[in-house]
Design a protein around this motif. Structure first.
Motif, PDB file in Angstrom:
ATOM      1  N   LEU A  95       7.463  51.138   7.833  1.00 24.24           N
ATOM      2  CA  LEU A  95       7.488  52.190   8.853  1.00 24.24           C
ATOM      3  C   LEU A  95       7.017  51.660  10.205  1.00 24.24           C
ATOM      4  O   LEU A  95       7.588  52.011  11.249  1.00 24.24           O
ATOM      5  CB  LEU A  95       6.630  53.375   8.411  1.00 24.24           C
ATOM      6  CG  LEU A  95       7.149  54.146   7.198  1.00 24.24           C
ATOM      7  CD1 LEU A  95       6.162  55.226   6.791  1.00 24.24           C
ATOM      8  CD2 LEU A  95       8.522  54.735   7.477  1.00 24.24           C
ATOM      9  N   ALA A  96       6.013  50.800  10.209  1.00 27.75           N
ATOM     10  CA  ALA A  96       5.536  50.210  11.465  1.00 27.75           C
ATOM     11  C   ALA A  96       6.602  49.306  12.083  1.00 27.75           C
ATOM     12  O   ALA A  96       6.807  49.312  13.306  1.00 27.75           O
ATOM     13  CB  ALA A  96       4.254  49.425  11.227  1.00 27.75           C
ATOM     14  N   ARG A  97       7.301  48.543  11.247  1.00 31.72           N
ATOM     15  CA  ARG A  97       8.377  47.682  11.752  1.00 31.72           C
ATOM     16  C   ARG A  97       9.493  48.519  12.378  1.00 31.72           C
ATOM     17  O   ARG A  97       9.991  48.204  13.455  1.00 31.72           O
ATOM     18  CB  ARG A  97       8.917  46.807  10.624  1.00 31.72           C
ATOM     19  CG  ARG A  97       9.874  45.734  11.119  1.00 31.72           C
ATOM     20  CD  ARG A  97      10.349  44.821   9.991  1.00 31.72           C
ATOM     21  NE  ARG A  97      11.395  45.480   9.233  1.00 31.72           N
ATOM     22  CZ  ARG A  97      11.345  45.801   7.947  1.00 31.72           C
ATOM     23  NH1 ARG A  97      10.278  45.511   7.243  1.00 31.72           N
ATOM     24  NH2 ARG A  97      12.340  46.389   7.350  1.00 31.72           N
ATOM     25  N   TRP A  98       9.879  49.609  11.708  1.00 33.84           N
ATOM     26  CA  TRP A  98      10.917  50.493  12.246  1.00 33.84           C
ATOM     27  C   TRP A  98      10.469  51.132  13.556  1.00 33.84           C
ATOM     28  O   TRP A  98      11.255  51.267  14.488  1.00 33.84           O
ATOM     29  CB  TRP A  98      11.274  51.570  11.247  1.00 33.84           C
ATOM     30  CG  TRP A  98      12.024  51.084  10.045  1.00 33.84           C
ATOM     31  CD1 TRP A  98      12.600  49.850   9.867  1.00 33.84           C
ATOM     32  CD2 TRP A  98      12.276  51.810   8.849  1.00 33.84           C
ATOM     33  NE1 TRP A  98      13.187  49.773   8.632  1.00 33.84           N
ATOM     34  CE2 TRP A  98      13.019  50.963   7.984  1.00 33.84           C
ATOM     35  CE3 TRP A  98      11.952  53.088   8.415  1.00 33.84           C
ATOM     36  CZ2 TRP A  98      13.429  51.370   6.728  1.00 33.84           C
ATOM     37  CZ3 TRP A  98      12.372  53.490   7.164  1.00 33.84           C
ATOM     38  CH2 TRP A  98      13.106  52.635   6.336  1.00 33.84           C
ATOM     39  N   ASN A 128      11.976  50.804  17.432  1.00 34.90           N
ATOM     40  CA  ASN A 128      12.484  52.061  17.974  1.00 34.90           C
ATOM     41  C   ASN A 128      13.800  52.419  17.278  1.00 34.90           C
ATOM     42  O   ASN A 128      14.769  52.844  17.907  1.00 34.90           O
ATOM     43  CB  ASN A 128      12.649  51.968  19.483  1.00 34.90           C
ATOM     44  CG  ASN A 128      12.551  53.321  20.143  1.00 34.90           C
ATOM     45  OD1 ASN A 128      12.124  54.292  19.528  1.00 34.90           O
ATOM     46  ND2 ASN A 128      12.963  53.382  21.389  1.00 34.90           N
ATOM     47  N   LEU A 129      13.821  52.227  15.975  1.00 36.25           N
ATOM     48  CA  LEU A 129      15.041  52.351  15.185  1.00 36.25           C
ATOM     49  C   LEU A 129      15.637  53.753  15.219  1.00 36.25           C
ATOM     50  O   LEU A 129      16.845  53.913  15.404  1.00 36.25           O
ATOM     51  CB  LEU A 129      14.758  51.943  13.734  1.00 36.25           C
ATOM     52  CG  LEU A 129      15.949  51.917  12.796  1.00 36.25           C
ATOM     53  CD1 LEU A 129      16.996  50.916  13.283  1.00 36.25           C
ATOM     54  CD2 LEU A 129      15.507  51.582  11.390  1.00 36.25           C
ATOM     55  N   TYR A 130      14.811  54.774  15.060  1.00 35.01           N
ATOM     56  CA  TYR A 130      15.331  56.144  15.031  1.00 35.01           C
ATOM     57  C   TYR A 130      16.041  56.476  16.337  1.00 35.01           C
ATOM     58  O   TYR A 130      17.129  57.048  16.341  1.00 35.01           O
ATOM     59  CB  TYR A 130      14.196  57.137  14.751  1.00 35.01           C
ATOM     60  CG  TYR A 130      14.682  58.565  14.617  1.00 35.01           C
ATOM     61  CD1 TYR A 130      15.419  58.956  13.505  1.00 35.01           C
ATOM     62  CD2 TYR A 130      14.408  59.509  15.589  1.00 35.01           C
ATOM     63  CE1 TYR A 130      15.877  60.250  13.372  1.00 35.01           C
ATOM     64  CE2 TYR A 130      14.858  60.812  15.467  1.00 35.01           C
ATOM     65  CZ  TYR A 130      15.591  61.175  14.352  1.00 35.01           C
ATOM     66  OH  TYR A 130      16.047  62.466  14.232  1.00 35.01           O
ATOM     67  N   SER A 131      15.443  56.102  17.451  1.00 38.21           N
ATOM     68  CA  SER A 131      16.072  56.349  18.764  1.00 38.21           C
ATOM     69  C   SER A 131      17.390  55.595  18.898  1.00 38.21           C
ATOM     70  O   SER A 131      18.360  56.121  19.443  1.00 38.21           O
ATOM     71  CB  SER A 131      15.135  55.904  19.879  1.00 38.21           C
ATOM     72  OG  SER A 131      14.766  56.979  20.664  1.00 38.21           O
ATOM     73  N   ARG A 137      20.004  57.450  16.902  1.00 40.42           N
ATOM     74  CA  ARG A 137      20.386  58.690  17.595  1.00 40.42           C
ATOM     75  C   ARG A 137      21.268  58.387  18.804  1.00 40.42           C
ATOM     76  O   ARG A 137      22.251  59.091  19.052  1.00 40.42           O
ATOM     77  CB  ARG A 137      19.137  59.459  18.034  1.00 40.42           C
ATOM     78  CG  ARG A 137      18.258  59.943  16.912  1.00 40.42           C
ATOM     79  CD  ARG A 137      18.777  61.163  16.251  1.00 40.42           C
ATOM     80  NE  ARG A 137      18.824  62.227  17.233  1.00 40.42           N
ATOM     81  CZ  ARG A 137      19.360  63.413  17.041  1.00 40.42           C
ATOM     82  NH1 ARG A 137      19.884  63.696  15.878  1.00 40.42           N
ATOM     83  NH2 ARG A 137      19.381  64.322  17.969  1.00 40.42           N
ATOM     84  N   SER A 138      20.950  57.361  19.557  1.00 40.41           N
ATOM     85  CA  SER A 138      21.749  56.999  20.733  1.00 40.41           C
ATOM     86  C   SER A 138      23.151  56.561  20.333  1.00 40.41           C
ATOM     87  O   SER A 138      24.140  56.940  20.965  1.00 40.41           O
ATOM     88  CB  SER A 138      21.083  55.868  21.506  1.00 40.41           C
ATOM     89  OG  SER A 138      19.847  56.271  22.003  1.00 40.41           O
ATOM     90  N   ARG A 139      23.229  55.769  19.289  1.00 40.72           N
ATOM     91  CA  ARG A 139      24.528  55.264  18.854  1.00 40.72           C
ATOM     92  C   ARG A 139      25.427  56.381  18.326  1.00 40.72           C
ATOM     93  O   ARG A 139      26.641  56.322  18.458  1.00 40.72           O
ATOM     94  CB  ARG A 139      24.328  54.197  17.788  1.00 40.72           C
ATOM     95  CG  ARG A 139      25.599  53.491  17.431  1.00 40.72           C
ATOM     96  CD  ARG A 139      25.320  52.276  16.623  1.00 40.72           C
ATOM     97  NE  ARG A 139      26.575  51.606  16.319  1.00 40.72           N
ATOM     98  CZ  ARG A 139      26.683  50.521  15.621  1.00 40.72           C
ATOM     99  NH1 ARG A 139      25.600  49.948  15.159  1.00 40.72           N
ATOM    100  NH2 ARG A 139      27.839  49.992  15.389  1.00 40.72           N
TER     101      ARG A 139
END
Length: 71
Positions: free
Chosen positions: A29-32, A36-39, A42-44
């Motif tokens: 979770l810290a690596r993700w 900024n994986l979730y963002s 969402r952007s893609r």
């Protein structure tokens, strides 16, 4: 008492036998979060068609039962 695993032809590997998920999850979770994986996801997907998954597949380690049909 005899150790029966010594009588089996098991593969030898450097991988741990257990995933140790309770200890590994915070690091994942810290690596993700650092990526900024979730963002990025969402952007893609901005402007892409939306879909809804009402109910996932049945559990891989259980038998299908009437509760799956009702969902």
């Amino acid at each position: 008492m005899r150790d029966w695993k010594d009588t089996l032809n098991l593969p030898r590997t450097d991988f741990p036998m257990k995933a140790n998920l309770p200890a590994a999850e915070p690091a994942t979770l810290a690596r993700w979060a650092g990526m900024n994986l979730y963002s990025a996801i969402r952007s893609r997907r901005a402007g892409a068609p939306k879909f809804v998954l009402h109910d996932g597949p049945p559990y891989a380690n259980g038998q299908i039962h009437i509760g799956h049909a009702l969902n």
